[in-house]
Design a protein around this motif. Structure first.
Motif, PDB file in Angstrom:
ATOM      1  N   THR A   1     -71.140  28.567  10.745  1.00 52.13           N
ATOM      2  CA  THR A   1     -70.400  29.845  10.881  1.00 52.13           C
ATOM      3  C   THR A   1     -69.498  29.852  12.113  1.00 52.13           C
ATOM      4  O   THR A   1     -68.434  30.475  12.110  1.00 52.13           O
ATOM      5  N   LYS A   2     -69.898  29.143  13.177  1.00 50.28           N
ATOM      6  CA  LYS A   2     -69.085  29.120  14.405  1.00 50.28           C
ATOM      7  C   LYS A   2     -67.874  28.210  14.254  1.00 50.28           C
ATOM      8  O   LYS A   2     -67.019  28.151  15.124  1.00 50.28           O
ATOM      9  N   CYS A   3     -67.843  27.455  13.142  1.00 51.17           N
ATOM     10  CA  CYS A   3     -66.837  26.405  13.008  1.00 51.17           C
ATOM     11  C   CYS A   3     -65.884  26.682  11.840  1.00 51.17           C
ATOM     12  O   CYS A   3     -65.421  25.772  11.187  1.00 51.17           O
TER      13      CYS A   3
ATOM     14  N   GLU B   1     -65.860  30.749   2.080  1.00 51.13           N
ATOM     15  CA  GLU B   1     -67.255  30.849   2.536  1.00 51.13           C
ATOM     16  C   GLU B   1     -67.779  29.582   3.214  1.00 51.13           C
ATOM     17  O   GLU B   1     -68.930  29.194   3.026  1.00 51.13           O
ATOM     18  N   GLY B   2     -66.904  28.948   3.976  1.00 53.03           N
ATOM     19  CA  GLY B   2     -67.370  27.816   4.781  1.00 53.03           C
ATOM     20  C   GLY B   2     -67.432  26.493   4.042  1.00 53.03           C
ATOM     21  O   GLY B   2     -67.759  25.463   4.637  1.00 53.03           O
TER      22      GLY B   2
ATOM     23  N   LEU C   1     -71.356  15.401  11.392  1.00 51.77           N
ATOM     24  CA  LEU C   1     -72.311  15.916  12.384  1.00 51.77           C
ATOM     25  C   LEU C   1     -71.638  16.934  13.294  1.00 51.77           C
ATOM     26  O   LEU C   1     -72.169  18.013  13.560  1.00 51.77           O
ATOM     27  N   ALA C   2     -70.434  16.593  13.766  1.00 51.06           N
ATOM     28  CA  ALA C   2     -69.703  17.468  14.691  1.00 51.06           C
ATOM     29  C   ALA C   2     -69.362  18.816  14.050  1.00 51.06           C
ATOM     30  O   ALA C   2     -69.375  19.849  14.713  1.00 51.06           O
ATOM     31  N   LEU C   3     -69.083  18.814  12.741  1.00 49.81           N
ATOM     32  CA  LEU C   3     -68.662  20.047  12.079  1.00 49.81           C
ATOM     33  C   LEU C   3     -69.813  20.891  11.561  1.00 49.81           C
ATOM     34  O   LEU C   3     -69.630  22.056  11.231  1.00 49.81           O
ATOM     35  N   THR C   4     -71.002  20.299  11.473  1.00 50.56           N
ATOM     36  CA  THR C   4     -72.106  21.048  10.845  1.00 50.56           C
ATOM     37  C   THR C   4     -73.233  21.403  11.816  1.00 50.56           C
ATOM     38  O   THR C   4     -74.098  22.190  11.481  1.00 50.56           O
ATOM     39  N   GLN C   5     -73.234  20.804  13.011  1.00 54.02           N
ATOM     40  CA  GLN C   5     -74.396  21.084  13.880  1.00 54.02           C
ATOM     41  C   GLN C   5     -74.218  22.378  14.652  1.00 54.02           C
ATOM     42  O   GLN C   5     -73.114  22.790  14.947  1.00 54.02           O
TER      43      GLN C   5
END
Length: 233
Positions: free
Chosen positions: A154-156, A205-206, A229-233
């Motif tokens: 959600t932050k990304c 919706e992401g 990893l960078a986009l989902t963590q």
């Protein structure tokens, strides 16, 4: 000496307990290594946490995989107690994530250390127009293309954060794009100059799709993992 920006991640090379008071950190400065364009610049920071001076800090006994090369940092003749010094060395990793192993020596001790690059540090940014990007991407299809679906954290979910996370994970430059649903990036590997193209296409919706086009399959596969990893963590 180049001061790294706060976005650059530091790695520990030598802990102060193992190093008997000497601690060393390094980061991939993402600056061109002027003595040799095919090398990645590695900035090292030496800290003398002990109460006595450290002398003659230098490298010895470099052990590398076939084809790799190192340009050693200049010897640090004196590092007084409580002081910090920085130096830059160059490593040609041959477009692989194999470690460079060597001994870090002082006037009294030798420490076995190792520098291993994340795949995203094996490249440098290139500037492409949107048309150049599409043309190059068209030539890197099939085996040279890897696609993964993902759900963005959600932050990304805004463009600014996507760009920041991708460029932190890999040393790539932003490519202009006519669509606000896509972010594109381009780079070339430092040793062979192989093109690396990255596209992040966002949906509702992401939902998103990551595409990496690269002549070097191994690099492409590793890069997909790191960017996911960078986009989902």
């Amino acid at each position: 000496t180049i001061t790294p920006s706060s976005a650059l991640k530091s790695f520990e090379l030598l802990h102060r307990i193992t190093g008997e008071g000497l601690s060393v950190e390094y980061c991939f400065s993402r600056q061109p290594f002027s003595p040799d364009a095919n090398m990645v610049a590695v900035q090292m920071q030496f800290t003398n946490n002990s109460t006595s001076n450290t002398k003659n800090l230098h490298m010895e006994d470099v052990k590398l995989q076939s084809g790799m090369r190192v340009k050693e940092f200049p010897e640090i003749e004196l590092l007084p107690a409580g002081e910090t010094a920085t130096a830059v060395m160059g490593i040609d990793f041959c477009d692989s994530t194999q470690a460079a192993n060597f001994q870090l020596c002082t006037h009294t001790r030798k420490f076995f250390v190792s520098i291993q690059p994340p795949v995203g540090e094996l490249m440098r940014p290139v500037f492409l127009t949107e048309n150049e990007f599409k043309k190059e991407q068209g030539q890197l299809m099939g085996m040279n293309e890897i696609t993964e679906k993902l759900t963005l954290d959600t932050k990304c979910r805004n463009e600014h954060v996507i760009v920041q996370r991708v460029t932190t994970a890999a040393n790539l430059s932003r490519v202009p794009c006519g669509s606000d649903q896509e972010c594109r990036f381009a780079g070339r590997t430092v040793t062979s100059g192989s093109l690396v193209l990255v596209t992040v296409a966002t949906r509702e919706e992401g939902a998103a799709q990551l595409t990496v086009n690269c002549e070097k399959m191994v690099i492409g596969t590793m890069l997909v993992k790191d960017i996911l990893l960078a986009l989902t963590q």
